[in-house]
Enzyme design. Structure first.
Site, PDB file in Angstrom:
ATOM      1  N   THR A 193      49.240  47.814  44.549  1.00  0.00           N
ATOM      2  CA  THR A 193      47.969  48.337  45.086  1.00  0.00           C
ATOM      3  C   THR A 193      48.179  49.501  46.052  1.00  0.00           C
ATOM      4  O   THR A 193      47.275  50.317  46.243  1.00  0.00           O
ATOM      5  CB  THR A 193      47.129  47.234  45.763  1.00  0.00           C
ATOM      6  OG1 THR A 193      47.806  46.765  46.938  1.00  0.00           O
ATOM      7  CG2 THR A 193      46.857  46.081  44.818  1.00  0.00           C
ATOM      8  N   GLU A 238      42.902  51.351  46.903  1.00  0.00           N
ATOM      9  CA  GLU A 238      41.775  50.550  46.402  1.00  0.00           C
ATOM     10  C   GLU A 238      42.305  49.232  45.831  1.00  0.00           C
ATOM     11  O   GLU A 238      42.257  48.964  44.628  1.00  0.00           O
ATOM     12  CB  GLU A 238      40.965  51.352  45.389  1.00  0.00           C
ATOM     13  CG  GLU A 238      40.274  52.552  45.993  1.00  0.00           C
ATOM     14  CD  GLU A 238      39.362  52.186  47.176  1.00  0.00           C
ATOM     15  OE1 GLU A 238      38.916  51.012  47.283  1.00  0.00           O
ATOM     16  OE2 GLU A 238      39.144  53.064  48.020  1.00  0.00           O
ATOM     17  N   HIS A 239      42.822  48.404  46.768  1.00  0.00           N
ATOM     18  CA  HIS A 239      43.464  47.138  46.401  1.00  0.00           C
ATOM     19  C   HIS A 239      42.625  46.336  45.391  1.00  0.00           C
ATOM     20  O   HIS A 239      43.123  45.903  44.354  1.00  0.00           O
ATOM     21  CB  HIS A 239      43.665  46.273  47.643  1.00  0.00           C
ATOM     22  CG  HIS A 239      44.390  46.932  48.775  1.00  0.00           C
ATOM     23  ND1 HIS A 239      45.762  47.129  48.807  1.00  0.00           N
ATOM     24  CD2 HIS A 239      43.927  47.421  49.940  1.00  0.00           C
ATOM     25  CE1 HIS A 239      46.096  47.717  49.943  1.00  0.00           C
ATOM     26  NE2 HIS A 239      45.013  47.910  50.648  1.00  0.00           N
ATOM     27  N   ASP A 240      41.358  46.112  45.746  1.00  0.00           N
ATOM     28  CA  ASP A 240      40.548  45.141  45.002  1.00  0.00           C
ATOM     29  C   ASP A 240      40.057  45.667  43.662  1.00  0.00           C
ATOM     30  O   ASP A 240      39.644  44.871  42.803  1.00  0.00           O
ATOM     31  CB  ASP A 240      39.365  44.685  45.861  1.00  0.00           C
ATOM     32  CG  ASP A 240      39.837  43.870  47.065  1.00  0.00           C
ATOM     33  OD1 ASP A 240      39.034  43.657  47.992  1.00  0.00           O
ATOM     34  OD2 ASP A 240      41.007  43.441  47.069  1.00  0.00           O
TER      35      ASP A 240
END
Ligand code: RIB
Ligand code: CA
Length: 310
Positions: A193, A238-240
């Protein structure tokens, strides 16, 4: 085209909001439910933010269910420094007027998983408290969830301690319950991520689109951007959005089969995800794929396309 039924479990912070917004624009995806969990911010904020973001993108039809207001065992640890006191970096958006769901997340998720008879993909992008509670309360749910596409963990390093990533660190007991449940896990740790970032040009472009959704992006990411700078990381990670975009574009990611164990004791290593990658020592019955690489350009372009569409 047969849409993929997806449930998103979120501690609706700023990158969660991006993930919900991107998910709402994917024609391949049918968001059949969303649940809120305490993590980045309180359950109250996470629940309200998920409702309001879905309303902002015209998806008041998606029901949002309240989940856990604290981890299974330890006290709640939140991330106001990154997500602000309201969970959206201080940005204010209109309140949703959708009916307020009162059924608990783990019960609603269980019913939905049974309804979709093994086809439901679940994308947890916060602490795993709701998912673990569902497994504990409804053990046969493991027969009905197709896979868990999880943002969490780190094979190397961490972002809360030198060993632990936030979602796992907040509730390691829940994470360990999930990883040993037998449900297939696709894990998107910090290792991938931090490569899934929007660079300064991407950020400026999205912020210039001038629609109410891109304005939320423009107004909510300052604290996250500064946190990335403190960790000497590029742009906005933008990990998620990684589990979300993997669900419809798995070809953008590279992964490896492995077992995952979560350290629930100790001090320095508390909350660390340990993999059995590249060892003969294998954790038994922990079926996971850990993703370590991404096609960042395709990823970033799809996020920009999502924000242009409003
Ligand atoms: O470590 C990143 C994760 O923690 C993301 O899900 C972010 O929203 C926070 O919950
Ligand atoms: Ca999150």
């Amino acid at each position: 085209m047969k849409k993929i039924p997806v449930w998103i479990d979120t501690d609706t912070g700023v990158d969660d909001a991006v993930a919900l917004i991107v998910a709402s624009t994917l024609p391949e995806m049918d968001i059949v439910g969303v649940s809120a969990v305490a993590g980045n911010t309180s359950l109250e904020n996470a629940f309200r933010n998920a409702r309001d973001v879905l309303s902002l993108v015209g998806r008041k039809d998606v029901k949002v269910y309240p989940g856990a207001d604290k981890p299974l065992i330890i006290d709640l640890f939140t991330a106001e420094k990154v997500h602000g006191s309201n969970g959206l970096g201080g940005a204010i958006i209109p309140l949703s007027d959708a009916p307020i769901e009162t059924e608990k997340a783990w019960d609603a998720l269980y019913e939905k998983a049974k309804e979709y008879k093994g086809e439901l993909v679940v994308c947890p992008v916060g602490p795993l408290t709701n998912i673990a509670t569902c497994i504990i309360k409804h053990p046969d749910v493991v027969d009905y969830i197709k896979e868990l596409n999880i943002m969490g963990g780190a094979a190397i390093g961490g972002n809360v301690t030198s060993c632990a990533e936030f979602n796992i660190f907040v509730d390691p007991q829940a994470a360990e319950t999930v990883f040993r449940s037998g449900i297939k896990v696709n894990l998107f740790p910090l290792d991938v991520t931090i490569k899934a970032y929007l660079d300064d040009d991407d950020i400026a472009e999205i912020s210039s689109y001038g629609n109410k959704v891109s304005d939320l992006f423009r107004d909510s990411n300052d604290l996250l951007y500064k946190a990335q700078e403190r960790m000497s990381r590029s742009g906005l990670c933008e990990h998620d959005s990684c589990p979300i975009l993997y669900t419809v574009h798995p070809e953008w990611f590279e992964g490896h089969e492995c077992g995952i164990f979560v350290e629930t004791q100790g001090t320095i290593t508390f909350g660390k995800t340990v993999t059995d990658l590249w060892t003969d020592f294998k954790f038994e019955d922990r079926h996971c794929r850990i993703y370590l690489d991404i096609n960042r350009e395709s990823f970033a372009n799809r996020i920009k396309e999502a924000y242009r569409s409003f």
